[in-house]
Design a protein around this motif. Structure first.
Motif, PDB file in Angstrom:
ATOM      1  N   ARG A  44      38.115 -61.282  75.113  1.00 51.38           N
ATOM      2  CA  ARG A  44      39.105 -60.197  75.115  1.00 51.38           C
ATOM      3  C   ARG A  44      39.057 -59.437  73.790  1.00 51.38           C
ATOM      4  NH1 ARG A  44      43.950 -59.587  78.016  1.00 51.38           N
ATOM      5  NH2 ARG A  44      45.527 -58.313  76.976  1.00 51.38           N
ATOM      6  N   ASP A 170      40.009 -54.883  81.538  1.00 57.63           N
ATOM      7  CA  ASP A 170      40.717 -56.110  81.924  1.00 57.63           C
ATOM      8  C   ASP A 170      40.075 -56.757  83.142  1.00 57.63           C
ATOM      9  OD1 ASP A 170      42.485 -55.912  79.846  1.00 57.63           O
ATOM     10  OD2 ASP A 170      44.060 -54.921  81.017  1.00 57.63           O
ATOM     11  N   ILE A 173      37.058 -58.537  81.872  1.00 61.14           N
ATOM     12  CA  ILE A 173      37.484 -59.747  81.156  1.00 61.14           C
ATOM     13  C   ILE A 173      37.921 -60.823  82.145  1.00 61.14           C
ATOM     14  CG2 ILE A 173      39.214 -60.693  79.592  1.00 61.14           C
ATOM     15  CD1 ILE A 173      39.197 -57.991  78.138  1.00 61.14           C
TER      16      ILE A 173
END
Length: 480
Positions: A44, A170, A173
């Motif tokens: 992240r 996101d 990730i």
């Protein structure tokens, strides 16, 4: 409360296997979870930091380009005539914000009714790069915003703000995190299987050792633990095997001792009782029988006293309660005393006995114990030498040691019995010993003097017993 306590006390104990597997799994789970968390955090961090770096480079390039080429024109005019200069360097959403927080340009065409109050904008007002990550209220998507001051020739004129969505990042990730989680689960499964196998490899030998120990505890001292490794479990197996062997040997010694003592006590007691009954029945009428009986009783009582004395000496040595009383001792005086005492017995048994020594030093030792050793050794030689034979005591110095040699031409000791003659309660084929403790006691006394006792013998040729007592002349002179 009492009920809970009793339940805990009565609960079956966890096996080592269960505890090992549980501990292994706990350690593995914690390790994998920590590692997974670190991987996810750094993944992240890497993606967000990469997005931030790209936006930072783009916004600085745009701000520098504006300052260099368009700063002489008012901001309001540039927004109308040259708006493309603000977003041609990036694909992100571009916003131009006045110092008051009013958004005067948005590349997405979004109308902002409220004044901007985000942290990145506040940092830009302080002439610093501002970065903010959060959720856009209008759409609910996660965004990252980077703000930077716009400057003209006369000073700062506003804030340039680049905004980009983090939803795609996101998703990437999350996808990578799912891969990490799958790998982690696979690693945990493999680790659990390996833990079970490892626990089995540890517990199985322990079960074997425990089974053998239980048999030993139940009295089967002939059982032995099979050793197939040289680790701590192997050492434990060796220890248990050695312990069982020693207990078995001690048990045999105990049985031999009881048998020997019973036999040796019965013989003189039978003689004493028999002659006492004869004397009582005779009524003291026959003086010859009375004298013979009293002589035999006296002799047998002496045998009993000697046996008890040996047993007491041995008991003191084994318990460690007997301590040496060292003092300065004239060795010549000890040799003369022993010679005088043993010469009478040698003459009585028609054996030639002599002692040879010359210029012996006075050293520190326990004179009574050394006398006991010499008398015992010479007594053994006289006992195993036929009438007409010879026994010689030779004493001399050699290499900082005082050497006592007792030599005879008696029956000797066989090669099979020679290594065992100093063992407790050992009595050879030709032995006339009552307890078999004489040489064991002598060996213990010499060991307490830090000396050594050795025996050389040939069957039907004779025996030489050598005692070496080390001493330090410098220490002796200091004590003098």
């Amino acid at each position: 409360m009492i009920f809970t306590k009793r339940n805990k006390e009565n609960a079956p104990p966890k096996s080592i296997r269960t505890r090992l597997i549980s501990n292994f799994i706990i350690v593995i789970l914690i390790s994998v979870l920590v590692f997974e968390a670190m991987l996810m955090y750094f993944t992240r961090f890497y993606f967000y930091n990469n997005v931030e770096s790209i936006l930072t480079n783009q916004i600085r390039t745009t701000a520098d380009f504006y300052t260099q080429y368009y700063s002489n024109v008012p901001l309001d005019i540039n927004i109308v005539d040259n708006a493309e200069i603000f977003w041609k360097q990036t694909k992100a959403e571009v916003q131009i914000v006045k110092f008051s927080g009013e958004v005067i340009l948005d590349s997405e065409g979004i109308i902002h009714k409220d004044l901007l109050k985000s942290d990145d904008f506040k940092d830009a007002l302080k002439n610093k790069k501002g970065v903010w990550k959060g959720i856009r209220e209008s759409s609910g998507e996660r965004i990252m915003a980077v703000s930077y001051q716009l400057k003209s020739d006369t000073g700062a004129v506003g804030v340039l703000r680049f905004v980009t969505s983090l939803d795609e990042i996101d998703s990437i990730i999350m996808y990578i995190s799912l891969i990490f989680i799958c790998i982690g689960v696979f690693v945990i499964l493999i680790a659990v299987i390996m833990s079970i196998l490892l626990a089995h490899s540890i517990v199985q030998p322990l079960k074997s050792v425990m089974g053998a120990a239980e048999l030993m505890a139940s009295g089967d001292l002939k059982v032995r633990v099979h050793k197939d490794r040289n680790d701590e479990i192997g050492k434990l197996a060796d220890t248990l095997n050695y312990m069982a062997k020693e207990i078995l040997n001690r048990d045999n010694v105990k049985n031999d001792f009881i048998s020997m003592v019973s036999h040796e006590l019965r013989t003189p007691l039978t003689s004493i009782k028999g002659w006492a009954d004869t004397i009582i029945d005779d009524g003291f009428n026959d003086k010859e029988i009375l004298n013979d009986g009293m002589n035999i009783i006296t002799k047998e009582c002496g045998r009993l006293a000697k046996m008890v004395e040996d047993l007491l000496d041995f008991s003191r040595f084994i318990s460690g309660k007997d301590e040496l009383k060292k003092e300065r001792t004239d060795i010549s005086a000890i040799v003369d005393y022993v010679k005088k005492q043993m010469s009478k017995r040698a003459a009585k048994e028609k054996i030639s006995f002599s002692a040879v020594y010359d210029n012996l030093p006075a050293i520190f030792l326990d004179r009574d114990k050394i006398k006991q050793v010499l008398i015992n050794l010479i007594g053994n030689s006289l006992q195993f030498t036929q009438p007409g034979g010879k026994v010689l005591l030779r004493v001399f110095e050699e290499k900082n040691s005082l050497v006592f040699q007792v030599e005879d031409n008696g029956c000797g000791i066989s090669d099979e019995e020679l290594p065992m003659v100093r063992e407790k309660f050992f009595k050879g084929k030709n032995s006339k010993s009552q307890t078999g403790l004489g040489l064991a006691i002598c060996d213990e006394i010499i060991r307490m003097h830090n000396g050594s006792l050795s025996i050389k013998s040939e069957l039907n040729e004779g025996t030489v017993v050598e005692v070496r007592l080390p001493y330090d002349r410098g220490e002796y002179e200091t004590k003098i």
